[in-house]
Write a protein that holds these residues in place. Structure first.
Motif, PDB file in Angstrom:
ATOM      1  N   LEU A 128      33.276  47.753  46.021  1.00  0.00           N
ATOM      2  CA  LEU A 128      32.904  48.254  47.093  1.00  0.00           C
ATOM      3  C   LEU A 128      34.487  48.046  47.595  1.00  0.00           C
ATOM      4  O   LEU A 128      34.215  49.284  48.671  1.00  0.00           O
ATOM      5  CB  LEU A 128      31.376  48.015  47.073  1.00  0.00           C
ATOM      6  CG  LEU A 128      30.660  48.886  48.444  1.00  0.00           C
ATOM      7  CD1 LEU A 128      31.010  50.403  48.049  1.00  0.00           C
ATOM      8  CD2 LEU A 128      29.420  48.855  49.015  1.00  0.00           C
ATOM      9  N   PHE A 151      30.444  54.182  44.818  1.00  0.00           N
ATOM     10  CA  PHE A 151      29.379  54.141  45.794  1.00  0.00           C
ATOM     11  C   PHE A 151      29.757  55.351  47.256  1.00  0.00           C
ATOM     12  O   PHE A 151      28.316  56.061  47.431  1.00  0.00           O
ATOM     13  CB  PHE A 151      29.208  52.987  46.226  1.00  0.00           C
ATOM     14  CG  PHE A 151      28.525  51.930  45.351  1.00  0.00           C
ATOM     15  CD1 PHE A 151      26.971  52.307  44.960  1.00  0.00           C
ATOM     16  CD2 PHE A 151      29.327  51.129  44.768  1.00  0.00           C
ATOM     17  CE1 PHE A 151      26.661  51.048  44.541  1.00  0.00           C
ATOM     18  CE2 PHE A 151      28.553  49.877  43.676  1.00  0.00           C
ATOM     19  CZ  PHE A 151      27.569  50.022  43.688  1.00  0.00           C
ATOM     20  N   ASP A 189      29.556  40.521  43.053  1.00  0.00           N
ATOM     21  CA  ASP A 189      30.155  41.063  42.070  1.00  0.00           C
ATOM     22  C   ASP A 189      30.816  42.262  42.600  1.00  0.00           C
ATOM     23  O   ASP A 189      31.822  43.121  42.497  1.00  0.00           O
ATOM     24  CB  ASP A 189      29.971  40.383  40.721  1.00  0.00           C
ATOM     25  CG  ASP A 189      29.031  41.600  40.041  1.00  0.00           C
ATOM     26  OD1 ASP A 189      27.947  41.314  40.715  1.00  0.00           O
ATOM     27  OD2 ASP A 189      28.689  42.243  38.706  1.00  0.00           O
ATOM     28  N   THR A 190      29.283  43.143  43.021  1.00  0.00           N
ATOM     29  CA  THR A 190      30.279  44.653  43.103  1.00  0.00           C
ATOM     30  C   THR A 190      30.237  45.163  44.344  1.00  0.00           C
ATOM     31  O   THR A 190      30.878  45.505  44.752  1.00  0.00           O
ATOM     32  CB  THR A 190      28.728  45.468  42.556  1.00  0.00           C
ATOM     33  OG1 THR A 190      28.057  45.117  42.014  1.00  0.00           O
ATOM     34  CG2 THR A 190      28.066  47.017  43.197  1.00  0.00           C
ATOM     35  N   SER A 201      23.584  50.234  35.875  1.00  0.00           N
ATOM     36  CA  SER A 201      24.252  51.235  34.662  1.00  0.00           C
ATOM     37  C   SER A 201      22.900  50.783  33.298  1.00  0.00           C
ATOM     38  O   SER A 201      23.020  51.205  32.196  1.00  0.00           O
ATOM     39  CB  SER A 201      25.709  50.767  33.754  1.00  0.00           C
ATOM     40  OG  SER A 201      26.489  49.245  33.783  1.00  0.00           O
TER      41      SER A 201
HETATM   42  N1  LIG Z   1      34.213  50.819  44.643  1.00  0.00           N
HETATM   43  C1  LIG Z   1      32.743  51.223  44.391  1.00  0.00           C
HETATM   44  O1  LIG Z   1      32.333  52.013  44.703  1.00  0.00           O
HETATM   45  C2  LIG Z   1      33.019  50.505  42.829  1.00  0.00           C
HETATM   46  C3  LIG Z   1      33.796  49.941  42.283  1.00  0.00           C
HETATM   47  C4  LIG Z   1      33.355  49.269  41.646  1.00  0.00           C
HETATM   48  C5  LIG Z   1      32.318  49.352  40.162  1.00  0.00           C
HETATM   49  N2  LIG Z   1      31.185  50.647  41.353  1.00  0.00           N
HETATM   50  C6  LIG Z   1      29.862  51.217  40.918  1.00  0.00           C
HETATM   51  O2  LIG Z   1      28.785  49.470  40.485  1.00  0.00           O
HETATM   52  C7  LIG Z   1      28.170  49.642  39.709  1.00  0.00           C
HETATM   53  C8  LIG Z   1      28.157  48.466  39.008  1.00  0.00           C
HETATM   54  O3  LIG Z   1      29.550  48.603  37.524  1.00  0.00           O
HETATM   55  P1  LIG Z   1      28.822  47.658  37.003  1.00  0.00           P
HETATM   56  O4  LIG Z   1      28.084  47.987  35.763  1.00  0.00           O
HETATM   57  O5  LIG Z   1      31.178  47.137  36.849  1.00  0.00           O
HETATM   58  O6  LIG Z   1      29.378  45.924  37.403  1.00  0.00           O
HETATM   59  C9  LIG Z   1      28.640  50.742  38.258  1.00  0.00           C
HETATM   60  O7  LIG Z   1      27.709  52.019  39.163  1.00  0.00           O
HETATM   61  C10 LIG Z   1      30.277  50.863  39.238  1.00  0.00           C
HETATM   62  O8  LIG Z   1      30.825  52.787  39.112  1.00  0.00           O
HETATM   63  C11 LIG Z   1      31.484  51.251  42.106  1.00  0.00           C
END
Ligand SMILES: NC(=O)c1ccc[n+]([C@@H]2O[C@H](COP(=O)(O)O)[C@@H](O)[C@H]2O)c1
Ligand SMILES: Nc1ncnc2c1ncn2[C@@H]1O[C@H](COP(=O)(O)OP(=O)(O)OP(=O)(O)O)[C@@H](O)[C@H]1O
Length: 281
Positions: free
Chosen positions: A178, A149, A173-174, A64
């Motif tokens: 995922l 993603f 954390d991401t 973000s």
């Molecule tokens: N399962 C998924 O694809 C998933 C889950 C949580 C966050 N995201 C994305 O990861 C990126 C980083 O997220 P945060 O800013 O919440 O750390 C954002 O683009 C968010 O939308 C993707």
């Protein structure tokens, strides 16, 4: 003040002049899910076709970027170095997620984040060139309206990146989120991740993020060793440099709100942009 002292402010002011262009591009009704708004070096930004990136490795840093931090810069530089071969330097896509899977949007506005991503791209290119003593890499700055993603990946496939090997850069954390099947209804399996994000020769590059919130290094190692087998085959893991520990966008926002210095967390031109725009006060 000599020229070097004023350079970050000049860069910040130059990119500030582009805010109306970025705002118009992001809010355009005809905008598809994913678009490249700016490419570096300048002059490299003619619209991409699906053959422009054929066979190339593209490292994707999705974030973000609120604001882009020195940790983001470190992850991108490490990724570029990790996938550089004697014959190919990967390119980089800095991808702004205008929607988040979990969090509500907080200021800055999307166009301000794109402006800061452009400053990050400049910093990255000069750092990569200095460290590795080779021509600076190609960097695209793009936006997507997709939060997951698997959807971002589909967006890239239909907008110029179909022939590329994508390397998805993320912190621990991401990675956990995922691979959490709650995001993949109705079956709630990892099949969509295998079929999109990890299709072809795509890979994930995960960086450890030890700390109170994310568990210590041992806990994170235990998680990696229990990861789904098909994901594990395509997962590269690196430890982030100690200097990035504790750096996060929210920590920078908090420091600005408390009136503290932010130069430990962001590069100088981004600090200058935050000041001139009055962000995060
Ligand atoms: N399962 C998924 O694809 C998933 C889950 C949580 C966050 N995201 C994305 O990861 C990126 C980083 O997220 P945060 O800013 O919440 O750390 C954002 O683009 C968010 O939308 C993707
Ligand atoms: N210090 C860090 N060490 C390792 N990974 C990081 C670090 N900072 C960010 N990342 C990773 O970079 C990616 C994009 O970061 P993101 O936008 O979530 O930044 P953030 O600093 O965690 O944001 P916020 O503090 O607003 O939640 C994520 O995959 C995140 O895990």
């Amino acid at each position: 003040m000599d020229n070097d002292d004023t350079a970050p402010m000049q860069s910040a002011l130059a990119v500030r002049a582009l805010l109306p262009t970025f705002r118009a591009a992001i809010s355009s009704d005809s905008a598809p899910g994913f678009r490249v708004l700016r490419s570096f070096p300048r002059g490299d930004d003619e619209p991409k076709t699906n053959s422009s990136n054929d066979g190339k490795t593209v490292c994707v840093l999705d974030s973000s970027f609120n604001p882009p931090t020195k940790a983001h810069m470190h992850l991108a530089l490490r990724a570029l170095r990790h996938y550089t071969t004697p014959t190919q330097t990967p390119s980089l896509l800095l991808l702004l997620a205008t929607a988040n899977a979990d969090k509500k949007a907080v200021p800055a506005a999307p166009e301000q984040r794109v402006a800061m991503m452009c400053l990050l791209a400049d910093e990255l290119r000069s750092n990569a060139a200095t460290v590795d003593n080779r021509p600076a890499c190609h960097v695209d700055v793009g936006v997507t309206t997709s939060a997951r993603f698997i959807d971002k990946c589909a967006d890239l496939q239909t907008n110029g990146y179909a022939g590329s090997r994508l390397v998805w850069i993320m912190g621990f954390d991401t990675l956990i989120r995922l691979l959490d099947t709650k995001y993949y209804p109705p079956e709630h399996t990892l099949a969509p991740v295998h079929d999109t994000l990890l299709a072809g020769s795509n890979r994930i590059l995960a960086f450890g993020r030890p700390g109170d919130t994310f568990g210590d290094t041992v806990t994170q190692q235990a998680y990696y060793s229990a990861v789904d087998g098909k994901v594990a085959e395509r997962l590269d893991v690196l430890e982030a440099d100690e200097s990035t520990a504790g750096i996060s966008s929210s920590a920078v926002r908090g420091a600005v709100a408390r009136g503290e210095a932010v130069d430990g967390g962001v590069c100088e031109s981004i600090a200058a942009f935050i000041r001139t725009e009055g962000l995060y006060l």
